[in-house]
Motif scaffolding. Structure first.
Motif, PDB file in Angstrom:
ATOM      1  N   ARG A 286       0.848  -1.176   0.000  1.00 37.78           N
ATOM      2  CA  ARG A 286       0.000   0.000   0.000  1.00 37.78           C
ATOM      3  C   ARG A 286       0.894   1.240   0.000  1.00 37.78           C
ATOM      4  O   ARG A 286       2.010   1.224   0.537  1.00 37.78           O
ATOM      5  CB  ARG A 286      -0.898  -0.012   1.232  1.00 37.78           C
ATOM      6  N   ASP A 287       0.428   2.317  -0.601  1.00 36.16           N
ATOM      7  CA  ASP A 287       1.180   3.583  -0.633  1.00 36.16           C
ATOM      8  C   ASP A 287       0.986   4.293   0.709  1.00 36.16           C
ATOM      9  O   ASP A 287       0.067   5.084   0.901  1.00 36.16           O
ATOM     10  CB  ASP A 287       0.683   4.447  -1.788  1.00 36.16           C
ATOM     11  N   TRP A 288       1.898   3.988   1.641  1.00 34.25           N
ATOM     12  CA  TRP A 288       1.720   4.436   3.023  1.00 34.25           C
ATOM     13  C   TRP A 288       2.103   5.902   3.200  1.00 34.25           C
ATOM     14  O   TRP A 288       2.983   6.419   2.511  1.00 34.25           O
ATOM     15  CB  TRP A 288       2.561   3.600   3.986  1.00 34.25           C
ATOM     16  N   ASN A 289       1.449   6.535   4.174  1.00 37.33           N
ATOM     17  CA  ASN A 289       1.862   7.819   4.730  1.00 37.33           C
ATOM     18  C   ASN A 289       1.433   7.822   6.194  1.00 37.33           C
ATOM     19  O   ASN A 289       0.827   6.857   6.680  1.00 37.33           O
ATOM     20  CB  ASN A 289       1.273   8.997   3.945  1.00 37.33           C
ATOM     21  N   GLU A 290       1.761   8.911   6.921  1.00 38.47           N
ATOM     22  CA  GLU A 290       1.468   8.948   8.351  1.00 38.47           C
ATOM     23  C   GLU A 290      -0.024   8.813   8.623  1.00 38.47           C
ATOM     24  O   GLU A 290      -0.442   8.104   9.553  1.00 38.47           O
ATOM     25  CB  GLU A 290       1.986  10.252   8.969  1.00 38.47           C
ATOM     26  N   GLU A 291      -0.825   9.466   7.823  1.00 36.74           N
ATOM     27  CA  GLU A 291      -2.271   9.426   8.054  1.00 36.74           C
ATOM     28  C   GLU A 291      -2.824   8.022   7.872  1.00 36.74           C
ATOM     29  O   GLU A 291      -3.645   7.548   8.682  1.00 36.74           O
ATOM     30  CB  GLU A 291      -2.965  10.409   7.094  1.00 36.74           C
ATOM     31  N   ARG A 292      -2.398   7.355   6.817  1.00 35.48           N
ATOM     32  CA  ARG A 292      -2.890   5.993   6.562  1.00 35.48           C
ATOM     33  C   ARG A 292      -2.379   5.012   7.612  1.00 35.48           C
ATOM     34  O   ARG A 292      -3.105   4.092   8.015  1.00 35.48           O
ATOM     35  CB  ARG A 292      -2.474   5.551   5.164  1.00 35.48           C
ATOM     36  N   ALA A 293      -1.145   5.200   8.067  1.00 37.52           N
ATOM     37  CA  ALA A 293      -0.623   4.327   9.119  1.00 37.52           C
ATOM     38  C   ALA A 293      -1.409   4.487  10.402  1.00 37.52           C
ATOM     39  O   ALA A 293      -1.727   3.506  11.092  1.00 37.52           O
ATOM     40  CB  ALA A 293       0.856   4.637   9.351  1.00 37.52           C
ATOM     41  N   LEU A 294      -1.729   5.720  10.744  1.00 41.46           N
ATOM     42  CA  LEU A 294      -2.509   5.978  11.960  1.00 41.46           C
ATOM     43  C   LEU A 294      -3.898   5.373  11.850  1.00 41.46           C
ATOM     44  O   LEU A 294      -4.410   4.760  12.804  1.00 41.46           O
ATOM     45  CB  LEU A 294      -2.601   7.485  12.184  1.00 41.46           C
ATOM     46  N   ASP A 295      -4.532   5.501  10.680  1.00 37.54           N
ATOM     47  CA  ASP A 295      -5.874   4.957  10.481  1.00 37.54           C
ATOM     48  C   ASP A 295      -5.876   3.433  10.557  1.00 37.54           C
ATOM     49  O   ASP A 295      -6.809   2.834  11.105  1.00 37.54           O
ATOM     50  CB  ASP A 295      -6.408   5.416   9.127  1.00 37.54           C
ATOM     51  N   ALA A 296      -4.843   2.806  10.016  1.00 31.77           N
ATOM     52  CA  ALA A 296      -4.818   1.343   9.951  1.00 31.77           C
ATOM     53  C   ALA A 296      -4.416   0.701  11.268  1.00 31.77           C
ATOM     54  O   ALA A 296      -4.982  -0.331  11.669  1.00 31.77           O
ATOM     55  CB  ALA A 296      -3.876   0.894   8.841  1.00 31.77           C
ATOM     56  N   PHE A 297      -3.435   1.297  11.979  1.00 26.59           N
ATOM     57  CA  PHE A 297      -2.863   0.602  13.140  1.00 26.59           C
ATOM     58  C   PHE A 297      -2.956   1.390  14.446  1.00 26.59           C
ATOM     59  O   PHE A 297      -2.450   0.933  15.465  1.00 26.59           O
ATOM     60  CB  PHE A 297      -1.397   0.254  12.850  1.00 26.59           C
ATOM     61  N   GLY A 298      -3.581   2.541  14.422  1.00 25.26           N
ATOM     62  CA  GLY A 298      -3.841   3.254  15.661  1.00 25.26           C
ATOM     63  C   GLY A 298      -2.695   4.118  16.127  1.00 25.26           C
ATOM     64  O   GLY A 298      -1.697   4.340  15.419  1.00 25.26           O
TER      65      GLY A 298
END
Length: 992
Positions: A286-298
């Protein structure tokens, strides 16, 4: 007879006998190969209309006694065009034979003890020669080499793990709960092709929810055979051809003949192949960024991602696990030859293949010795023997309800996870899942070891021979015996085995299977030729088969002091399965050949089995066929049309009930107490036996047309079939108040209809350049025509995610699921059609071959994407295109459909694959002879590839996948499998 008449008769006999002897004249000569002008050994030379014949020796020479002139000599050899040479007297006859690129002169099976020329066959029997099987690319396994090679087959890779795991279905679904894999026969020996569980479900919990089918990725036993030992394969795809094998032939029959020696100087072949494999397809991150990491893993995941990104320590764990190059080595040596009485073929091979996942691989050693000995002009003996040792390390993949398998853990793994071991080799726990997959790969064991003997023998006895008739007695026997040892070790250091994580402190699962198949048969074959050249061939025989298996599996947990012995554990569970089946039957058949113009056959097989409700009842399977070679009639005169054959065939075959289905079984239980004070009782196992259970019965009508044009440089074959299966074996639900959960019944009918089209062409055939081309097309459609129980779902994980459904009036492979409108059909596992395009081009000593395979349609239930969606790690999670409203990204949309609709989990599994490609250089013979002073006859050097190009839109590793193996209807289910691989090989072959 009066004394005077007896004396006159004796005097006449004494006077006429020398005349008959003196009337015989010797005809001799030499047979050579057209393109090389080299002598052809092993060519059959027969006086037409008689059974008198001989075989050319190593130098192509023959000699035969002819008593009546004029006469016609028929020269025939597999792979060459048959020649008829008229002779008016004794003397020399020299013949040149051309290769038969059309295959019309090859022979195919027509009875249990007889064959027939393909040009006279009433069935579309597919044949695969050694050159077609392994002449282009070295296959991973025998069944893998069959993919794309013939019409009417759906060959599916159940797993990409080294050591095989494929299923073959011929002409559609033949059974729902019964056996759907073809019968394999090697040199007359019934060989086993089981996939036997190693018990990994005890660790993964895969059978705890959803389907209880075997999901632990075992190999199948036909993969034990060395494809390089095989001379040719014949596939009887339906009952119209396979009726001669009775109650084991409903799923088709694959008849394998191995190589044999020829009279003449001993010839040797040494082959060596080196190469590597790599994964066909990676899904990507997945094309990760800080926002997506926070949404996926808390909370904290955004910081962890940013730190790893800035430090350059992001890890693509999919690449880490799957993007490895597995080294492959394959060595083979063979010798063949013999004298006037005895010929032999000996083959030895060693294969070692590493998988694309570390610590996976496959090793096989095969030893073969085939002997043929002519005791006299009337007695011939044959012996076939094969020893196989194999060892497969298959990893830990597929479905998982405990978070322990490598594939399932990978679906929840972000690239900033820290899973690498420290300097002392200690692995950290994976905070994002139930296991550390790198640790699992490094420390766990999942091994299968096989020791196998396949031995067969036959005796052919000419009871009598005359000018017009002969009678043969053929005796056969075979043994396929193997021991399979499985060993799965999960040490206590693994994350999911630690007590602190709720684990079992290590598990050791060890199993052993002893399997023995024995078959015997005896046949009488009588040939009679009339003066008008009508041949009658009558055969009758009896058969007997015994199948004996004993399997046990010991699952031990709470391992003490890191021991792996199952007795060094805090607890054990033992399972044993014993099978013994005895079958016997008879077979009779009459064939009539009217001058190769009309060829008719009628036959009957009768079988009984200990698996049937009535073990002493004979079930009868008839067959009848007619082939009309219109081009052989005198009225035929269409110039460029060389063959015009109409054919029709009908036959019936069976499928035995499952072992034990006539009986109700019991399980033991402790009622009270412990140890020696306990009271033991029995419980029903929940399955009600049926003492009236009968075999499934398949009835097939096959109609076809064969057309040959322009000196048979263009050949067209069309086949239509209608295959009906009556008395379907169904394990149906019972009302709970009965005390049983299910019972066995004969409860329905299904049918398959389909077409198969083959086009063979020789567009160019010059002195320097030759091009052979083959195109096939085939499709099948199934329908449940009658169901005497309520419709039911089968396979996969239920209607919420997509499942197969058996329903009257519907396709047998329909895939249904829940939707806002209720239960609806979302797809079908049956392809719309399949096509192959196979070519061989030769320019002087350079040869290029390639095979494209196109499968259009046929759906899979893709749950690998679902697992990554639920973890928000899907490579296309943030893409758009699935949501009809265009508001939700793909991953969020798919995950939101759980419990609402199964539509998004049913995916089109179409593909186009470059199955095989081979580029070879055959060193010129005169050059090789000059270099090596005649000690080496031929050198062949080449590069080959398998699955080098794949084109598909399917959203997983490979649309060829089956989480539950190949039996029944659970094919095409995708749950984090061991991915498929492509192979690159460099090959050297030397004849001397």
């Amino acid at each position: 007879m009066k004394p005077t008449l007896r004396k006159l008769f004796f005097l006449w006999f004494m006077l006429s006998a020398p005349i008959g002897v003196m009337a015989q004249e010797e005809v001799n000569g030499t047979v050579k190969e057209a393109s090389t002008d080299l002598p052809l050994p092993g060519v059959n030379v027969v006086i037409k209309g008689t059974t008198t014949g001989t075989v050319t020796d190593f130098d192509g020479n023959f000699q035969i006694s002819v008593s009546e002139f004029p006469a016609t000599l028929v020269f025939s050899s597999l792979g060459y065009k048959t020649i008829e040479q008229s002779i008016s007297g004794g003397g020399a006859v020299n013949v040149v034979m051309e290769q038969d690129v059309t295959g019309l002169e090859e022979v195919v099976v027509t009875g249990l003890a007889t064959t027939i020329k393909r040009s006279n066959s009433a069935n579309a029997v597919s044949s695969i020669s050694a050159e077609e099987l392994v002449g282009v690319a070295q296959p991973q396994t025998l069944d893998g080499a069959l993919a794309g090679k013939f019409t009417g087959a759906l060959v599916s890779a159940n797993s990409g793990a080294p050591g095989g795991g494929l299923s073959v279905k011929l002409r559609g679904v033949t059974s729902i709960f019964g056996n759907s894999q073809p019968l394999y026969i090697v040199d007359g020996v019934y060989v086993d092709n089981s996939s036997i569980s190693g018990g990994l479900n005890d660790v993964s919990g895969a059978a705890g929810q959803g389907s209880s089918s075997n999901q632990d990725n075992p190999s199948n036993r036909i993969a034990d055979l060395d494809p390089n030992d095989i001379k040719n394969i014949e596939i009887l795809k339906g009952a119209s051809a396979a009726a001669i094998y009775g109650s084991r032939a409903a799923a088709g029959v694959v008849i394998i003949s191995t190589k044999r020696g020829k009279q003449g100087k001993t010839q040797f072949n040494l082959s060596q192949s080196f190469g590597f494999n790599s994964v066909i397809n990676l899904l990507g991150l997945r094309d990760w960024n800080e926002e997506r990491a926070l949404d996926a893993f808390g909370e904290g995941a955004d910081v962890a991602y940013a730190e790893a990104r800035d430090a350059g320590t992001l890890v693509d764990y999919e690449k880490e696990i799957f993007d490895n190059k597995g080294f492959i080595s394959s060595t083979g040596f063979s010798a063949s030859g013999g004298g006037e009485k005895t010929t032999f073929y000996a083959g030895m091979s060693h294969k070692n293949e590493k998988g694309i996942v570390k610590n996976t691989g496959y090793e096989r050693v095969s030893l073969r010795l085939n002997l043929d000995h002519r005791v006299s002009d009337r007695i011939k003996l044959s012996l076939n023997s094969n020893y196989i040792y194999s060892s497969a390390d298959r990893g830990f993949f597929n479905n998982d309800n405990t978070g322990s398998t490598i594939g399932v853990t990978l679906t929840s793994l972000p690239p900033w996870a820290k899973l690498q071991p420290d300097a002392e080799g200690n692995y950290p726990d994976n905070i994002y899942g139930g296991s550390n997959p790198l640790q699992t790969i490094a420390l766990m064991t999942n091994n299968e070891k096989v020791n196998r003997f396949i031995i067969g023998g036959s005796a052919t006895i000419d009871i009598y021979k005359s000018l017009k008739s002969d009678l043969q007695l053929i005796l056969r026997g075979g043994l396929d015996g193997y021991n399979l040892n499985t060993r799965a070790i999960f040490p206590k250091e693994l994350q999911f085995e630690k007590r602190s994580n709720g684990g079992l402190n290590g598990q050791s699962i060890q199993g052993s299977t002893e399997n023995k198949n024995i078959n015997y048969s005896a046949f009488l074959v009588h040939n009679f030729n009339t003066d008008s050249n009508i041949n009658f061939r009558t055969q009758a025989g009896i058969t007997r088969e015994v199948f004996d298996r004993n399997s046990y599996l010991i699952s031990a947990f709470n391992m003490i002091a890191s021991e792996t012995n199952v007795d060094q554990a805090g607890g054990q569970r033992i399972d044993q399965f014993r099978l013994k089946q005895e079958d016997s039957g008879f077979f009779v058949q009459e064939e009539v050949n009217f001058q190769d113009k009309l060829i008719g056959t009628i036959g009957l097989r009768g079988d009984k089995s200990s698996n049937n409700g009535d073990a002493n009842k004979l079930y009868y399977y008839p067959k009848a066929s007619l082939a009309a070679n219109l081009h052989e009639f005198d009225f035929w005169n269409l110039g460029k049309v060389n063959q015009f054959k109409l054919r029709a065939a009908y036959g019936e075959a069976g499928n035995f009930p499952a072992f034990g289905s006539p009986f109700t079984s019991f399980n033991s239980t402790f009622i009270r107490g412990v140890a020696d004070q306990s009271v033991v009782g029995i419980l029903l196992d929940g399955v009600l036996g049926n003492p009236d259970i009968e075999p499934e019965r398949q009835k097939e009508l096959e109609l076809g047309l064969d057309l040959g044009l322009f000196d048979n440089r263009l050949n067209f074959e069309f086949t239509w079939y209608n295959k009906k299966v009556d008395d379907l074996l169904v394990q149906t639900n019972r009302e709970p108040s009965s005390g049983f959960t299910t019972e066995w019944k004969n409860a329905g009918n299904l049918k398959n209809t389909g077409v198969e089209i083959t086009l063979n062409a020789l567009p160019f055939d010059g002195e320097d350049f030759t091009w052979n081309s083959n195109v096939t097309f085939f499709k099948n459609k199934s329908e449940i025509t009658e169901l005497n129980v309520p419709a039911f779902n089968l396979g996969a994980f239920g209607a919420s995610l997509g499942t197969y459904r058996i329903e009257e009036g519907k396709s047998a492979t329909q895939i249904v699921g829940i939707s806002p409108d209720g239960l609806v059909k979302f797809g079908d596992g049956e392809p719309d059609f399949q096509m192959t395009f196979n070519n061989n081009l030769q320019y002087k000593d350079l040869e290029l071959s390639f095979l494209f395979h196109w499968k259009k349609g046929g759906d899979n239930i893709n749950l690998t994407s679902l697992l990554t969606d639920l973890s928000k790690t899907s490579h296309d999670y943030d893409d758009f295109g699935l949501d009809p409203t265009g508001t939700l990204p793909n991953g969020e949309y798919r995950a939101g459909q759980v419990g609402t609709s199964a539509d998004v989990f049913v995916e089109d599994a179409s593909y186009l694959k470059l199955r095989e490609v081979g580029l070879y250089y055959n060193f010129p013979g005169e050059l090789v002879e000059r270099w090596f002073d005649g000690y080496i006859a031929n050198i062949r050097l080449g590069f080959t590839g398998t699955n080098l190009l794949t084109f598909f839109d399917y959203n997983s590793y490979d649309p060829e996948v089956s989480n539950f193996g190949g039996n029944g209807l659970s094919a095409g289910v995708d749950v984090t499998p061991f991915p498929s691989s492509k192979r690159y090989m460099f090959n050297l072959s030397v004849d001397f």
